[in-house]
Design a protein around this motif. Structure first.
Motif, PDB file in Angstrom:
ATOM      1  N   PRO A 157     -32.440   7.885 -21.972  1.00 48.96           N
ATOM      2  CA  PRO A 157     -31.014   8.145 -21.770  1.00 48.96           C
ATOM      3  C   PRO A 157     -30.226   8.078 -23.080  1.00 48.96           C
ATOM      4  CG  PRO A 157     -31.584   5.927 -21.055  1.00 48.96           C
ATOM      5  CD  PRO A 157     -32.869   6.622 -21.367  1.00 48.96           C
ATOM      6  N   ASP A 158     -29.114   8.809 -23.100  1.00 48.74           N
ATOM      7  CA  ASP A 158     -28.197   8.748 -24.244  1.00 48.74           C
ATOM      8  C   ASP A 158     -27.360   7.475 -24.193  1.00 48.74           C
ATOM      9  OD1 ASP A 158     -28.655  11.504 -25.351  1.00 48.74           O
ATOM     10  OD2 ASP A 158     -27.973  12.055 -23.336  1.00 48.74           O
ATOM     11  N   ILE A 159     -27.105   6.987 -22.972  1.00 44.66           N
ATOM     12  CA  ILE A 159     -26.290   5.789 -22.769  1.00 44.66           C
ATOM     13  C   ILE A 159     -26.947   4.914 -21.709  1.00 44.66           C
ATOM     14  CG2 ILE A 159     -24.009   4.872 -22.125  1.00 44.66           C
ATOM     15  CD1 ILE A 159     -22.840   7.649 -22.758  1.00 44.66           C
ATOM     16  N   VAL A 160     -26.996   3.608 -21.979  1.00 49.63           N
ATOM     17  CA  VAL A 160     -27.464   2.635 -20.980  1.00 49.63           C
ATOM     18  C   VAL A 160     -26.327   1.641 -20.743  1.00 49.63           C
ATOM     19  CG1 VAL A 160     -29.171   0.879 -20.382  1.00 49.63           C
ATOM     20  CG2 VAL A 160     -29.849   2.861 -21.781  1.00 49.63           C
ATOM     21  N   PHE A 161     -25.795   1.623 -19.523  1.00 49.89           N
ATOM     22  CA  PHE A 161     -24.769   0.660 -19.138  1.00 49.89           C
ATOM     23  C   PHE A 161     -25.423  -0.449 -18.319  1.00 49.89           C
ATOM     24  CE2 PHE A 161     -21.792   4.451 -19.296  1.00 49.89           C
ATOM     25  CZ  PHE A 161     -21.068   3.999 -20.398  1.00 49.89           C
ATOM     26  N   VAL A 162     -25.247  -1.701 -18.766  1.00 45.20           N
ATOM     27  CA  VAL A 162     -25.847  -2.844 -18.073  1.00 45.20           C
ATOM     28  C   VAL A 162     -24.719  -3.730 -17.550  1.00 45.20           C
ATOM     29  CG1 VAL A 162     -27.504  -4.736 -18.195  1.00 45.20           C
ATOM     30  CG2 VAL A 162     -27.787  -2.732 -19.684  1.00 45.20           C
ATOM     31  N   ALA A 163     -24.657  -3.885 -16.225  1.00 47.69           N
ATOM     32  CA  ALA A 163     -23.565  -4.625 -15.587  1.00 47.69           C
ATOM     33  C   ALA A 163     -24.106  -5.828 -14.830  1.00 47.69           C
ATOM     34  CB  ALA A 163     -22.778  -3.704 -14.651  1.00 47.69           C
ATOM     35  N   THR A 164     -24.747  -6.733 -15.552  1.00 51.25           N
ATOM     36  CA  THR A 164     -25.304  -7.928 -14.922  1.00 51.25           C
ATOM     37  C   THR A 164     -24.568  -9.192 -15.368  1.00 51.25           C
ATOM     38  OG1 THR A 164     -27.001  -7.969 -16.654  1.00 51.25           O
ATOM     39  CG2 THR A 164     -27.616  -6.972 -14.552  1.00 51.25           C
ATOM     40  N   GLY A 165     -23.484  -9.030 -16.128  1.00 51.37           N
ATOM     41  CA  GLY A 165     -22.711 -10.180 -16.593  1.00 51.37           C
ATOM     42  C   GLY A 165     -23.371 -10.846 -17.795  1.00 51.37           C
ATOM     43  N   PHE A 166     -22.526 -11.505 -18.595  1.00 47.64           N
ATOM     44  CA  PHE A 166     -23.095 -12.208 -19.758  1.00 47.64           C
ATOM     45  C   PHE A 166     -23.675 -13.533 -19.281  1.00 47.64           C
ATOM     46  CE2 PHE A 166     -19.239 -14.765 -19.603  1.00 47.64           C
ATOM     47  CZ  PHE A 166     -19.616 -15.969 -20.177  1.00 47.64           C
ATOM     48  N   MET A 185     -24.816  -0.922 -23.786  1.00 44.73           N
ATOM     49  CA  MET A 185     -23.572  -1.677 -23.678  1.00 44.73           C
ATOM     50  C   MET A 185     -23.535  -2.484 -22.384  1.00 44.73           C
ATOM     51  SD  MET A 185     -19.758  -0.056 -23.726  1.00 44.73           S
ATOM     52  CE  MET A 185     -18.398  -0.882 -22.918  1.00 44.73           C
ATOM     53  N   GLY A 186     -23.164  -3.756 -22.504  1.00 42.52           N
ATOM     54  CA  GLY A 186     -22.934  -4.596 -21.341  1.00 42.52           C
ATOM     55  C   GLY A 186     -21.513  -4.393 -20.837  1.00 42.52           C
TER      56      GLY A 186
END
Length: 245
Positions: A157-166, A185-186
């Motif tokens: 992928p060109d972009i990976v968005f990770v939304a699991t919280g810090f 990016m988180g």
């Protein structure tokens, strides 16, 4: 850290000294050039956590950019006489890059949130951003990280968005960013806001820098987390006093 913006340091964390539009444009350029990029969006809670957790601190210092996500960061920068131009939230970067990815048919991988949120996300993307190539959409309750990693490596992928919280999202990115030369990016709770599960503060509250207060009113369970803000500002004022000595 890649730093074309002459960063401003707050408690040792270097924040990109730029506007939201300039920041997003810089990320788009790096994506187009297939440059591996790690973005952290840091609010006072993250800065305070990094202050007491050295492994996490060292991890985010390896990011290419850290954006000032939270009015507390902007106020801290002003207090320390090193002002930043504006808040650059993870959600604004997320939606800005999505719109651009839709126009340029970029490949995007989504990881995080609850299963029903991911289902809503893919449905909304298909309806509103049909140009986005969704090459993966997994919820945050995965048991085998290696399967996620293999999928990302295969799809490039060109972009990976990770939304699991810090800190989980940054730890995941640091471990796997070598798999594709894209942007990693988180984005915390951005998937929930995007699909409407969590309501973003109305424009009035945003304009008056009271988004945090709106969230507290609508989600009282956040009280403990919000108490980090006065602790953070107290530390900033202590630093200001020390610098005057």
């Amino acid at each position: 850290m890649n730093d074309p913006f002459r960063s401003v340091k707050i408690m040792g964390i270097p924040f990109a000294n730029t506007t939201r539009n300039q920041f997003i444009n810089q990320l788009q350029t790096r994506i187009q050039n297939h440059q591996n990029t790690f973005v952290v969006t840091a609010n006072p809670e993250i800065v305070m956590y990094a202050n007491r957790n050295e492994p996490y601190r060292n991890l985010i210092l390896k990011a290419d950019y850290i954006s000032p996500d939270g009015i507390g960061i902007i106020k801290a920068a002003a207090t320390l006489k090193t002002p930043l131009p504006e808040r650059i939230t993870g959600f604004d970067i997320f939606t800005g890059l999505l719109k651009w990815a839709d126009q340029t048919q970029k490949k995007v991988y989504f990881l995080g949130a609850k299963p029903h949120v991911i289902n809503l996300l893919t449905t909304k993307l298909a309806a509103n951003f049909p140009g986005v190539q969704v090459v993966g959409a997994r919820d945050g309750y995965y048991k085998d990280e290696s399967l996620i990693a293999a999928e990302i490596k295969a799809q490039q992928p060109d972009i990976v968005f990770v939304a699991t919280g810090f800190p989980k999202q940054e730890q995941f990115i640091a471990s796997h960013r070598h798999l594709t030369n894209g942007l990693w990016m988180g984005v915390g709770g951005s998937f929930d806001v995007f699909v409407g599960i969590v309501k973003r503060a109305p424009q009035f509250w945003q304009n008056h820098h009271l988004e945090w207060f709106y969230r507290l009113i609508t989600e009282p369970k956040r009280l403990k987390r919000q108490m980090i803000i006065p602790q953070f500002m107290w530390k900033i004022h202590q630093l200001k006093k020390q610098n005057k000595l």
